[in-house]
Write a protein that holds these residues in place. Structure first.
Motif, short mmCIF file in Angstrom:
data_model
loop_
_atom_site.label_atom_id
_atom_site.label_comp_id
_atom_site.label_asym_id
_atom_site.label_seq_id
_atom_site.Cartn_x
_atom_site.Cartn_y
_atom_site.Cartn_z
N VAL A 242 39.45 41.44 42.91
CA VAL A 242 40.12 40.53 43.84
C VAL A 242 39.46 40.67 45.21
O VAL A 242 39.16 41.77 45.65
CB VAL A 242 41.63 40.85 43.97
N THR A 517 47.67 40.23 42.84
CA THR A 517 47.73 39.00 42.07
C THR A 517 46.33 38.67 41.58
O THR A 517 45.39 38.60 42.37
CB THR A 517 48.24 37.86 42.97
N GLY A 518 46.20 38.52 40.28
CA GLY A 518 44.88 38.22 39.73
C GLY A 518 44.01 39.43 39.50
O GLY A 518 42.81 39.32 39.24
#
Ligand code: HEM
Lengths: 551, 252
Positions: A242, A517-518
């Protein structure tokens, strides 16, 4: 490892027994290295003194400024008319002795001049001799010592320089004094006086000079700083897949993040910085660092210089205005937070141009804690299962400021955060935490190699408490929220049989447990399509597209 | 008659020194600014909270309780006994004695013993505990000695060799109107009064200023609200209004 005796820790009950006095046990020291006239000049102090030939000449009257005696007394007189704390504290001590066993430097060195009241008396006895009726009277008849007064001599100045640099201004004595007399106030005044007679401390003054010139204690220029931040982004990317940004000098950001410069390179500080960045990223907070104000630490406090403290603080004001931010957030640093929380409004306010819906300034933990409590961060506590963590309350945060909206929040908020990201947490013994916490031994301008003996011995009470929880509760790591604590501990705990990596940043724990997130799994990271540079380029390009479209 | 004029003048002077001396010192403490917010935290978030904190310190010696139990016991005993004794003495200055003063009489009578015992305890600390011995100046021992002698001479008059207390009372009430009534020529009384006058004379120039001083201690009397309320001292404000960094750059 050293030519002095390292105190031993037993781990029995976590408390060091109060030692008997060993007069003069730290008298062989001469204080830290003296600051050159060049450095003194930059900070507005007199420069008409000679650099002593060697440390054994520190305090010799031919190395001091001309008329040093009058000028020292004039400064003392000036300060007592500008600081109520100094005037009241010099007058009202009854020598009851409640503080005598409370200082970590006394406990670790056994030198009676390290008992808080005795340390204060080094200055007080001169005050009494020259500024009180009793001292003048008994001085005239040749017996100033009857009322605890003394003439100002070379030896007194030497003691000042030596023993006021064996005080980390941690304020533990002030908690236990029936009148709240704070030795920190006295030692700050003493250092201010010393600065005016040619005995500045090199470590502090040199560092402040760097901030005035470059913007941080390390003297890290803008380009190097930008490089470093990019390196951290890359680390996070390689670890998680990320792209978490650490922007520098980004105009129009919402938040200006001020952090101690040690966060840019030192371990474990830097892991903390990556932790703040991840939290901001996940919460969608738009922040920037500033190259002009790339330092949270404010050494002006250590030398008791309001003017220099203010001069440093004004850089933050200027950066906030230039970058057009709405909020100011501080990273993990003890005395930086004291200056920020308690003094910033005084020194560099009013902050009416910032968003009044947020505390000004705000501590990064005041963002992370509520976010964790509200479940806004995705946390995998088991990531920290290899640790049993304890927490070291930093003195300036514990006794000189607050975190959170309620009295004593500075104790709860960091613990709440740790407990929200770790399964195993244990406190050290009660008399060594919260507002009774022991200083790491390196605060207050003591964190310099020329004071190593003071630092090692001063760490004893904390080491004893740590040893206790290590042996009895299986503690493996100690978390800290102060750059000085972290640096001091990583350096001195090997003397006590621990290892450097047992010290962690609070946001390092957050960083390990947070799932972005991700975020990709390890296998997925190995197969990533883009490397960091490509990913960053694509991010910038996509922003430009958005900007085009919105035109 | 010499005795009553001597003590009459002495007590007038001592009272003036005590009152004006303390007033002067308090005025200084009041006037000197506290440029920074330095409460020892956790500190109260409101003014009311500060009153509570101060009240706890002054009446219970709360911080001392946390730091040293033996000293706390001795200190509380001594100060409360002293307070009772002072209250008890008020009747020597009143024609119509207030009810409270009447009520404390029997307690005040024995408080003298407690005070002397506590003071001897405090003195022993100064002699026996190495840390306390190190920080003790001769004047610290002298102060305790003075109080002990005041206590003992007082107790002697109460329990061993009575003095003519009505005559003493007439003397002190007379002083208010500068009329000098005779004093009993009792050696214990003379010692007692001389020592009390000495205590009053040295009060404003000694560590006894801790009594008024504690109320001015910035670490205990400040509200913890620096982020909400800007705190700026007069001298620091000048740096702002004149846009200067250092005090020596200011226009005089
Ligand atoms: C607001 C009122 C007062 C407060 C809060 C206060 C509080 C204290 C405290 C906390 C101590 C240190 C512990 C101890 O030795 O007891 C102390 C010491 C002392 N106080 Fe007070 N005090 C007050 C009034 C007075 C007064 C009116 C006197 C007058 C004679 C006095 C005489 C002393 C002395 C002589 C000591 C030193 C004891 C020693 O040498 O060990 N105090 N006071």
């Amino acid at each position: 490892m050293a030519d002095y005796e390292i105190p031993t820790v037993t781990g029995e009950d976590g408390i060091v027994d109060v030692p008997s006095l060993e007069k003069g046990s730290m008298g062989h020291l001469h204080g830290p290295w003296i600051s050159k006239p060049d450095f003194q000049k930059e900070l507005g102090f007199p420069t008409d003194f000679e650099m002593p030939a060697g440390v054994e000449n520190y305090g010799d009257s031919n190395t001091l400024v001309e008329n040093w005696k009058e000028r020292a007394l004039d400064k003392m007189d000036d300060l007592r008319h500008r600081y109520r704390s100094l005037q009241v504290f010099l007058d009202i001590c009854v020598k009851c002795g409640a503080c005598t066993d409370k200082c970590h430097y006394y406990i670790g060195t056994k030198d009676p001049k390290n008992m808080p009241v005795a340390r204060q008396d080094l200055l007080r006895k001169v005050y009494r001799r020259y500024f009180t009726f009793a001292g003048k009277f008994f001085g005239k008849i040749g017996h100033p010592e009857f009322v605890g007064a003394t003439e100002l001599t070379e030896d007194v100045v030497k003691d000042w320089y030596n023993y006021y640099h064996q005080c980390s201004q941690c304020r533990r004595c002030s908690v236990f004094c029936p009148y709240g007399i704070d030795t920190a106030e006295i030692s700050m005044a003493a250092r201010e006086i010393l600065d005016h007679i040619g005995m500045g401390q090199k470590y502090c003054t040199e560092i402040m000079g760097k901030v005035h010139k470059i913007g941080n204690n390390l003297g890290l220029p803008e380009a190097a700083l930008a490089d470093t931040l990019e390196g951290l982004e890359e680390d996070i990317y390689d670890d998680t897949g990320v792209l978490v940004e650490l922007p520098l000098d980004k105009k129009g950001s919402d938040i200006l993040l001020i952090t101690p410069s040690a966060d840019f390179f030192a371990e474990p500080h830097v892991d903390g910085l990556m932790g703040y960045a991840k939290v901001f990223h996940e919460l969608g907070l738009d922040f920037t660092l500033s190259s002009y104000a790339s330092e949270g630490a404010n050494f002006g406090m250590f030398i008791g210089s309001y003017e220099n403290m203010r001069r440093l603080a004004l850089r933050i004001r200027k950066a906030a205005i230039d970058l057009g931010v709405k909020r100011i957030v501080f990273g993990e640093c003890g005395h930086a937070w004291r200056v920020a929380y308690s003094f910033l409004n005084t020194l560099a306010g009013p902050w009416d141009f910032l968003d009044q819906n947020y505390p000004i300034p705000q501590h990064v933990l005041e963002i992370t804690e509520p976010a964790l409590a509200a479940g806004k961060l995705n946390i995998d506590k088991s990531a920290n299962d290899d640790m049993v963590v304890t927490f070291h309350d930093s003195c300036n945060i514990a006794r000189g400021s607050r975190i959170g909206s309620y009295e004593g929040g500075q104790f709860e908020v960091p613990r709440n955060v740790i407990k929200a990201v770790c399964n195993n947490y244990v406190d050290m013994p009660k008399d060594t935490i919260h507002d009774a916490t022991f200083c790491c031994g390196g605060g207050g301008g003591i964190l310099t190699d020329d004071l190593m003996e003071v630092r090692v011995k001063g760490a004893q009470p904390r080491m004893e408490a740590l040893k206790h929880v290590t042996e009895h509760h299986g503690v493996t790591h100690m978390a800290a929220i102060c750059a000085i604590c972290k640096s001091q501990f990583t350096k001195v705990i090997p003397y006590y049989g621990f290892t450097m990596d047992q010290i962690v940043s609070v946001h390092q724990l957050v960083s390990s447990a947070i799932i972005l997130t991700g975020q990709l799994s390890e296998d997925e990271i190995d197969d990533m399509e883009f490397d960091y540079d490509e990913a960053k380029e694509r991010l910038i390009a996509s922003r430009e597209v958005v900007a085009e479209e919105s035109k | 008659m010499f005795l009553s004029v001597f003590f009459g003048v002495l007590f007038w002077v001592a009272t003036l020194v005590l009152v004006l001396g303390i007033a002067y010192k308090v005025f200084i403490y009041w006037k000197v600014p506290a440029p920074l917010k330095i409460p020892t935290t956790p500190a109260p978030l409101t003014k009311r909270g500060v009153w509570v904190r101060m009240f706890k310190e002054v009446t219970l010696f709360y911080s001392l309780f946390r730091s040293n139990k033996l000293l706390w016991v001795l200190g509380i005993l001594f100060h409360y006994a002293l307070a009772l004794i002072i209250l008890r003495h008020v009747r020597y200055f009143q024609e119509n004695v207030w009810l409270v003063i009447d009520i404390v009489q029997p307690f005040g009578k024995y408080a003298g013993f407690l005070m002397v015992i506590a003071l001897i305890g405090l003195l022993l600390r100064r002699i026996l505990i190495d840390r306390v011995r190190y920080i003790t100046a001769p004047s610290d021992r002298a102060m305790l000695g003075l109080l002990i002698l005041i206590g003992i001479s007082g107790l002697t008059m109460k329990f061993v060799s009575h003095t003519d207390i009505l005559m003493v009372k007439t003397f002190f009430i007379g002083l208010r109107t500068f009329s000098f009534h005779p004093l009993p020529a009792d050696p214990f009384l003379i010692v007692h009064l001389t020592l009390v006058a000495t205590l009053m004379l040295i009060f404003p120039i000694s560590k006894l200023m801790h009594a008024p001083g504690i109320f001015f201690s910035p670490t205990r009397n400040q509200v913890d609200n620096p982020r909400e309320k800007r705190h700026l001292s007069r001298w620091a404000k000048k740096l702002e209004t004149q846009d200067k960094l250092y005090l020596h750059e200011l226009d005089k």
